[in-house]
Scaffold this motif. Structure first.
Motif: not given
Lengths: 737, 237
Positions: A152-155, A420-428, A439, A441
């Motif tokens: 989570x800390x690593x993002x 945290x499985x949604x950070x980076x906003x690529x988890x579709x 995805x 980007x």
């Protein structure tokens, strides 16, 4: 000088000591012997497994980097590639679950950005004892928090993995962390110390006494005394690693970087000798130059410390200040500690005085490999189960409830909602479906990711189990709409010195290799973890398969959830009367043993191709593979995920408990608009795949009737909210009560 | 509209906020490194992204507030520029006293990553103009320290001036204990400053701003900001 007694204390065999003396032409000193002991440990040298690992297919048109580097790389087109690796951190997690798991995650992330890639996803394959055991709860909670806090800390989103519970893992849990990165082809960096006179720099964190001899600790069985080895467990600092990640990716934009390697197991010793060995060069370094966090450290301690969040960077001479500038921006150390030489030696100095001098290649690759004795274990002769003596329960609702509340089948939301499985906003496609989909980007592409292994199948039949692990991973990607590309594996076994364990190892590898060849998914990286046993009890053989697949058009992804009332639900593949190894047989009926389901790779391939074609043509609304718990559980999961009901009928000649709860392989359920049915049937016919209609997506209950010659022989009829609650909360209830 | 995303050491939603401002909203966007200062006239919107600034080993946000960039953020806030703090950004705004109250660890001491429902309590802010008052939206959370706390006095004042912008609620809009993921006082998920130009919220609107992510409920936070800024320009404010 150090003799045989010292060698034995450090875990080296007499013949290994003799080999060292022969190589050096003299007795080693204690520092040299210590370096050999960590590098020649099973964990670093793979001395027990090397010959067997050669059986894996490791190349293919898409493979840009196979085994041997920090991570494997597979091409996904458009100058992009996926970098991936999975690694175990089992022993540290058994004695210190939080830090053990956290540093496992930290280590695998470094393996990915060492290649120059941006890490984009984490997965974790975990095994524990029964959740009824208080210590298991402690281990389970600790491991999950450790993974969560680091990732989570690593993002970096933790998007998938698996968790299984079985007594064989009670004292020796498995913590396998996988990381996946994305890289442009022309940005790939390798761990090579090339170019005489180039500078060797240590960057990142300081060096302390934490994690001394971690690699050796990982290469012996766990015992009551293992808790005393807690100082062998490293301590993680994810914030430091986040800075290190950003600084390294900035650094690697520059052409004057020659090579880079993370400091993992065996610390400075492994990173220096491995980079030199790969390039055929030597390295001379001075331990006095290493920034430290503790006073009075000896050269021995500096060389084998496993302090985390450090990297060895080799840069062209004259660019040291450029490195420092980048790392200063991120408030990190960057210190020149040595130079590349051409004599093939790893020479360690302390304030200019030589304190160790050994051939780098001998340290890195010289461990004499061992061909262990392999013999079919006795227990395998007594696995047969007489199914005719097992009466089919009358109340099938009750069976379904028991299966859905088994922690091995129940929702893993309690675990993945802490990640945290949604950070980076690529988890579709988030965790909870068959595979996660990300995805990419700036492109139309997506990648699908999964880890799979049924250790119980592997215990019952190592060869079939190994095959099945690969096939199921591929199937999980296919139902998400992805074409399977490549494997990274983590092979967890007991003590390889025992012929029965070695047999399991060999057979699992053979099964995996055959499936990997058949399904065109080469093994591009991996890790072997032996000695997973305590008090004579080995874990189930657990060769975890991490797999990546490609979606050329991410909009065509598919999930397991039923989407629309009135959709017809079909089964690809055939039901069987197999019950061996099923969760039903073991956990509901209390019968251990039997043969795990057979897997015909030809059928498997055709089922997968047919499913993928149907998804790519946009004909289906959902797809889900049939695995633990069988057809009934698969249908129930699609209902729960879609918050809808199902009504269906199955006509069969087989035992109806096998039809509903058996785990026969190569089966996929799909839902689709009825008007697409004839087209799907045509495609299945052309692919020579069996297809049958199971029923319809319907509001209300989950309802399924099994008939023989039209006569009802079994029925499940239960409200979806009821099974959703049980399935959704089973693990939470177990952990929190 | 000119947007800035502040990069603290340990920020990790910086790229997501940058993507939301530049690619989703289509506005010129820059990263500002924590060691840099900037002028209040440089940007219309300043985003403090989520993450673990300085590792959050002390209280979340406690160290980040001393960074040079934060001096500029505080000046920009005083100058009336829009400041949006999401998750760790909200925590930093609290530590910097740009917003009242404090953040504690989640009630169950666990990190929570899942969708929550929010009720829009105040749509008369630059950040929420495109929502209806009382509207229920679904937005993901991802935090371990989102348990908002303020003493009774502060709460009275906050509520009296309409400072509460988002509250956690159930699917039907009921503000219940069960719908509260972290123990926040009165289910508070987001608040706005007295001047109305500084918003802090724990949920992540940037993670639900595109169709491909299966949810676009968060997009209107960014669109509201854009509409407000463009309206202000049009009105010569």
């Amino acid at each position: 000088m150090a003799g045989r007694d010292d060698a034995r204390k450090l875990g080296l065999a007499d013949y290994e000591y003799d080999e060292i003396v022969k190589t050096l032409g003299r007795e080693p000193n204690y520092l040299e012997l210590g370096m050999y002991s960590v590098m020649w440990s099973e964990h670093c040298s793979y001395k027990n497994s090397k010959p067997v690992l050669k059986r894996f297919p490791t190349s293919g048109p898409r493979v840009l980097q196979g085994p041997g580097e920090n991570a494997g790389i597979v091409d996904i087109g458009d100058n992009l590639a996926v970098v991936m690796k999975v690694e175990s951190h089992n022993h540290p997690s058994a004695v210190e679950p939080y830090q053990g798991a956290a540093t496992g995650v930290g280590g695998i992330i470094r393996d990915i950005f060492t290649m120059g890639a941006r890490p984009v996803a984490l997965l974790d394959s975990l095994r524990f004892g029964s959740l009824d055991d208080p210590r298991v709860k402690y281990l389970f909670s600790g491991v999950v928090s450790g993974i969560a806090d680091y990732g989570n800390c690593m993002g970096i989103p933790t998007v998938g993995g698996e968790v299984y519970f079985d007594d064989s893992y009670r004292d020796n849990p498995l913590v396998n962390a996988m990381c996946v990165g994305i890289i442009q082809h022309d940005r790939i960096v390798k761990g090579r110390a090339a170019g005489v006179g180039n500078s060797v720099m240590l960057v990142g964190s300081t060096t302390g006494r934490d994690g001394m001899h971690g690699a050796s600790f990982a290469s012996e069985e766990l015992s009551e005394d293992s808790v005393a080895k807690r100082p062998s467990v490293q301590v993680g600092d994810p914030f430091m690693e986040k800075l290190l990640l950003e600084a390294c990716l900035e650094l690697l934009q520059n052409k004057w970087v020659v090579g880079i390697q993370d400091l993992g197991a065996a610390g400075l010793t492994s990173s220096s000798c491995e980079t030199a060995a790969r390039a055929g060069s030597g390295i001379e370094l001075d331990v006095a130059l290493v920034p430290r966090r503790e006073e009075n450290m000896t050269p021995y301690e500096v060389m084998i410390s496993e302090s985390q969040e450090r990297m060895l960077v080799i840069v062209e001479k004259g660019h040291e200040q450029d490195v420092k500038k980048i790392f200063e921006k991120w408030d990190l150390n960057a210190v020149k500690i040595g130079t590349v030489t051409d004599d093939g030696m790893l020479r360690v100095l302390e304030n200019g005085t030589v304190v160790a001098e050994v051939p780098a290649r001998s340290l890195a690759d010289g461990a004499p490999s061992v061909k262990r004795e392999s013999r079919k274990p006795d227990y395998m002769e007594t696995l047969d189960v007489d199914l005719s003596s097992i009466k089919i329960p009358a109340d099938l609702n009750d069976v379904l409830i028991k299966l859905l509340s088994s922690p091995n089948i129940a929702s893993k939301a309690w675990v993945y909602q802490q990640y945290d499985h949604t950070v980076r906003t690529d988890t579709v496609v988030p965790p909870g479906s068959d595979a996660a989909v990300l995805r990419i980007k700036g492109t139309k592409k997506g990648i699908a990711l999964t880890t799979d292994c049924n250790g119980y199948y592997c215990y019952l039949d190592p060869y079939e189990g190994g095959k099945q692990a690969v096939a199921e991973a591929a199937r999980n990607l296919v139902v998400a709409g992805a074409r399977p590309l490549a494997i990274t594996d983590c092979l967890n076994f007991g003590n390889p010195e025992k012929p029965g364990v070695y047999y399991q190892f060999e057979k699992c590898v053979d099964g995996m290799a055959e499936a990997a060849r058949y399904l065109n998914t080469p093994v591009i990286s991996g890790n072997v973890s032996f000695y997973n046993e305590t008090r004579e009890n080995a874990i189930y053989p657990t060769p975890v398969v991490g797999m990546v697949g490609l979606l050329e058009d991410v909009e065509k992804r598919c999930t397991m959830a039923f989407k629309k009332e009135g959709d017809v639900v079909v089964l690809l593949g055939e039901n069987t009367d197999e019950l061996g190894g099923s969760v039903y047989l073991r956990e509901v009926m209390g019968v251990k043993g039997g043969r795990p389901p057979r897997l015909n790779l030809d059928v498997e391939k055709r089922v997968q191709d047919c499913c993928l074609k149907a998804i790519e043509l946009g004909l289906v609304h959902s797809a889900h593979d049939v695995s633990e718990g069988g057809l009934a559980v698969a249908l129930a999961e699609s209902c729960i995920a879609g918050n809808t009901g199902f009504s269906g009928e199955i006509e069969t000649e087989l035992r109806h408990d096998a039809v509903l709860f058996g785990e026969g392989q190569s089966r996929i359920i799909m839902s689709l608009p009825e008007e697409n049915l004839s087209l799907i049937q045509k495609i299945a016919g052309e692919s020579n795949v069996n297809i049958s209609v199971l029923g319809f997506v319907k509001q209300g209950n989950f309802k399924i009737e099994v008939k023989h010659k039209g006569v009802n022989i079994g029925k499940i009829d239960i409200p979806v909210e009821e099974i959703a609650g049980i399935w959704g909360n089973a693990i939470r209830w177990k952990v929190e009560n | 509209m000119k947007c800035a995303v502040i990069m603290f050491p340990g920020s990790n939603c910086d790229v997501d906020c940058y993507h939301a401002c530049r690619d989703v909203l289509g506005q010129p966007t820059e990263y500002v490194f924590h060691k840099e200062k900037f002028s209040s006239v440089d940007f219309d919107l300043i985003v403090l992204p989520g993450g673990f600034s300085y590792g959050d080993y002390l209280r979340a946000g406690a160290i980040a507030r001393f960074s040079p960039a934060m001096e500029s953020v505080i000046k920009a806030a005083e100058a009336g520029k829009l400041i949006l703090g999401i998750c760790n950004g909200f925590q930093i705004l609290l530590e910097a006293k740009l917003l009242p109250g404090a953040m504690k660890r989640n009630r169950d001491l666990k990190f929570h990553c899942h969708d929550v429902f929010l009720r829009v309590e105040n749509n008369n802010t630059p950040f929420t103009g495109l929502y209806k008052k009382g509207e229920i939206i679904k937005v993901p959370i991802a935090h371990g320290e989102g348990n908002y706390f303020a003493d009774r006095d502060t709460m009275e004042k906050l509520k009296a001036r309409g400072g509460v912008v988002f509250t956690y609620c159930d699917r039907d809009g009921n503000v219940t204990e069960e719908a509260n993921p972290n123990g926040s006082v009165e289910n508070i998920a987001g608040i706005v400053s007295e001047q109305g130009n500084v918003l802090g919220m724990m949920p992540h609107p940037e993670r639900c701003a595109e169709d491909i992510l299966g949810n676009t409920d968060g997009r209107r936070v960014f669109e509201s900001i854009l509409q407000y800024v463009e309206g202000s320009v049009a009105h010569g404010r």
